[in-house]
Enzyme design. Structure first.
Site, PDB file in Angstrom:
ATOM      1  N   TYR A 142       0.817  -1.210   0.000  1.00  0.00           N
ATOM      2  CA  TYR A 142       0.000   0.000   0.000  1.00  0.00           C
ATOM      3  C   TYR A 142       0.857   1.268   0.000  1.00  0.00           C
ATOM      4  O   TYR A 142       0.405   2.328  -0.431  1.00  0.00           O
ATOM      5  CB  TYR A 142      -0.932   0.009   1.203  1.00  0.00           C
ATOM      6  CG  TYR A 142      -2.071  -0.987   1.125  1.00  0.00           C
ATOM      7  CD1 TYR A 142      -2.086  -1.995   0.169  1.00  0.00           C
ATOM      8  CD2 TYR A 142      -3.123  -0.930   2.017  1.00  0.00           C
ATOM      9  CE1 TYR A 142      -3.115  -2.913   0.107  1.00  0.00           C
ATOM     10  CE2 TYR A 142      -4.164  -1.842   1.963  1.00  0.00           C
ATOM     11  CZ  TYR A 142      -4.152  -2.834   1.007  1.00  0.00           C
ATOM     12  OH  TYR A 142      -5.174  -3.743   0.953  1.00  0.00           O
ATOM     13  N   LYS A 187       3.424 -15.412   3.789  1.00  0.00           N
ATOM     14  CA  LYS A 187       3.531 -16.234   2.575  1.00  0.00           C
ATOM     15  C   LYS A 187       5.019 -16.491   2.332  1.00  0.00           C
ATOM     16  O   LYS A 187       5.576 -16.198   1.271  1.00  0.00           O
ATOM     17  CB  LYS A 187       2.873 -15.513   1.389  1.00  0.00           C
ATOM     18  CG  LYS A 187       2.679 -16.392   0.151  1.00  0.00           C
ATOM     19  CD  LYS A 187       1.758 -17.571   0.378  1.00  0.00           C
ATOM     20  CE  LYS A 187       1.548 -18.350  -0.915  1.00  0.00           C
ATOM     21  NZ  LYS A 187       0.829 -19.616  -0.694  1.00  0.00           N
ATOM     22  N   ASP A 219      -2.922 -18.373   2.661  1.00  0.00           N
ATOM     23  CA  ASP A 219      -3.986 -19.148   2.036  1.00  0.00           C
ATOM     24  C   ASP A 219      -4.590 -20.139   3.023  1.00  0.00           C
ATOM     25  O   ASP A 219      -5.813 -20.296   3.098  1.00  0.00           O
ATOM     26  CB  ASP A 219      -3.493 -19.849   0.766  1.00  0.00           C
ATOM     27  CG  ASP A 219      -2.090 -20.397   0.884  1.00  0.00           C
ATOM     28  OD1 ASP A 219      -1.470 -20.260   1.949  1.00  0.00           O
ATOM     29  OD2 ASP A 219      -1.604 -20.961  -0.121  1.00  0.00           O
ATOM     30  N   ASP A 243      -5.703  -6.713   5.520  1.00  0.00           N
ATOM     31  CA  ASP A 243      -6.877  -6.053   4.958  1.00  0.00           C
ATOM     32  C   ASP A 243      -7.898  -7.090   4.507  1.00  0.00           C
ATOM     33  O   ASP A 243      -9.094  -7.017   4.822  1.00  0.00           O
ATOM     34  CB  ASP A 243      -6.449  -5.173   3.788  1.00  0.00           C
ATOM     35  CG  ASP A 243      -7.538  -4.228   3.321  1.00  0.00           C
ATOM     36  OD1 ASP A 243      -8.625  -4.215   3.927  1.00  0.00           O
ATOM     37  OD2 ASP A 243      -7.305  -3.503   2.347  1.00  0.00           O
ATOM     38  N   ASP A 247     -11.589  -8.450   6.638  1.00  0.00           N
ATOM     39  CA  ASP A 247     -12.904  -8.374   6.001  1.00  0.00           C
ATOM     40  C   ASP A 247     -13.555  -9.755   5.954  1.00  0.00           C
ATOM     41  O   ASP A 247     -14.773  -9.886   6.118  1.00  0.00           O
ATOM     42  CB  ASP A 247     -12.786  -7.806   4.584  1.00  0.00           C
ATOM     43  CG  ASP A 247     -12.661  -6.297   4.574  1.00  0.00           C
ATOM     44  OD1 ASP A 247     -12.618  -5.708   5.673  1.00  0.00           O
ATOM     45  OD2 ASP A 247     -12.589  -5.700   3.493  1.00  0.00           O
TER      46      ASP A 247
END
Length: 354
Positions: A142, A187, A219, A243, A247
């Site tokens: 970001y 990851k 994942d 993020d 959610d």
């Protein structure tokens, strides 16, 4: 207690839910003899319209002068549907996080017994789930170097040691105060930035011998949050993964309209609901104000006002138990309540509490 609070309603449903959050804070001030001073400031699309900047310097100054920031949401369909826009409402949120040094986003995830049926997941998977996601907020893709033309685009996922160490310290300390279980989500099998995260986390582990630390690829974590939510106590992860993961946890609570959060760091702490601005519903009195109200509870608790925060949570739980709910979480055949009606019910509950 006296508190100076910067109020940033933002866009879409933001002003409506903020009105209820402030009304609840005022009820708490009356009940407990506190003094809350508010300064309202522009951000997001409204700020772009007014001054051409989604996070104007005047807004930043108001935030810096405050003890806390209560924020609602930014976002506007004009910008969502225009990928060529150079200035966007969300840039204001990112700028605010960066300039206030808000590197740690704390998102509690818990179930409400009366709302288990609203989740797409089975009750037996959900009941008793209670964990926190700690998201690094000012690094990663970001904020890394970006480029875009008609044929190529990239976002640089960059992290520095000090950024990783400080967020991991927050996570380890939260785990020590809870069930002493920390899950580091990354990851590391693919990304160099994740391998640095894991390397530093393993370096820090011995300093927290009372915390059981495990590691999980994003994942796998995305799956297990929904299939084994009770496994988790504290999750810590980088900005992009956090993020998406936070959610996803709305499937556990049954609605994003029930999830508050705090963002902590170098300067003024910020408290906000995790949902977006939902511009399609703006002005229609149907947005759920509970996440905004629970964010106000987190604000009070941050300053040690535990009894005050507990009363807000009790009022919210009572409203849900009494089916005083906005349409997206209302039971079939239940009475119709809007944003204002839910807020007023909670204010009345606080005013009339013993």
């Amino acid at each position: 207690m006296k508190l100076k609070i910067a109020i940033l309603p933002g866009d879409g449903i933001g002003p409506e839910i903020m009105e209820q959050g402030v009304a609840v804070l005022n009820a708490i001030a009356r009940k407990f003899n506190h003094e809350f001073e508010y300064t309202e400031a522009l951000c997001g699309a409204h700020a772009i319209d007014a001054v051409g900047d989604p996070y104007p310097e005047a807004t930043h100054e108001a935030c810096m002068q405050a003890d806390a920031v209560l924020f609602a949401a930014v976002g506007d369909l004009r910008y969502d549907n225009d990928p060529t826009a150079k200035v966007r409402p969300e840039q204001g949120l990112l700028a605010m996080r960066k300039k206030l040094g808000l590197f740690a986003n704390i998102r509690p995830v818990a179930t409400f017994e009366c709302l288990l049926h609203k989740s797409p997941l089975k009750d037996e998977l959900l009941r008793g789930a209670d964990f926190i996601v700690i998201r690094e907020l000012t690094g990663g893709m970001y904020f890394g170097e970006k480029y875009q033309d008609n044929d190529k685009a990239y976002d640089t996922d960059i992290y520095y040691r000090h950024e990783i160490e400080r967020i991991l310290k927050v996570a380890f300390e939260y785990a020590q105060k809870r069930k002493k279980h920390l899950t580091v989500v990354d990851k590391a099998n693919v990304l160099a930035s994740s391998r640095l995260w894991r390397h530093i986390a393993k370096e820090m582990e011995p300093a927290y011998p009372d915390v059981v630390t495990d590691y999980m690829f994003i994942d796998n974590a995305s799956m297990r949050v929904l299939t084994e939510p009770r496994f988790f106590d504290v999750i810590v992860t980088e900005n992009t993964f956090g993020d998406i993961l936070t959610d996803e946890t709305s499937c556990i609570t049954g609605s994003m309209g029930l999830q508050p959060s705090s963002s902590l760091g170098e300067h003024t702490p910020l408290f906000e609901p995790v949902h977006g601005s939902w511009p399609q519903a703006a002005g229609q009195n149907r947005a759920n104000p509970l996440a905004q109200i629970l964010s106000a509870a987190m604000l009070l608790e941050h300053f040690g006002l535990k009894e005050e925060g507990a009363l807000i949570r009790k009022a919210v739980n009572a409203s849900l138990d009494q089916n005083v709910r906005t349409p997206e979480i209302q039971v079939e055949g239940g009475a119709q309540y809007g944003t204002r009606e839910v807020g007023k019910w909670i204010v009345d509950y606080i005013d009339n509490s013993l």
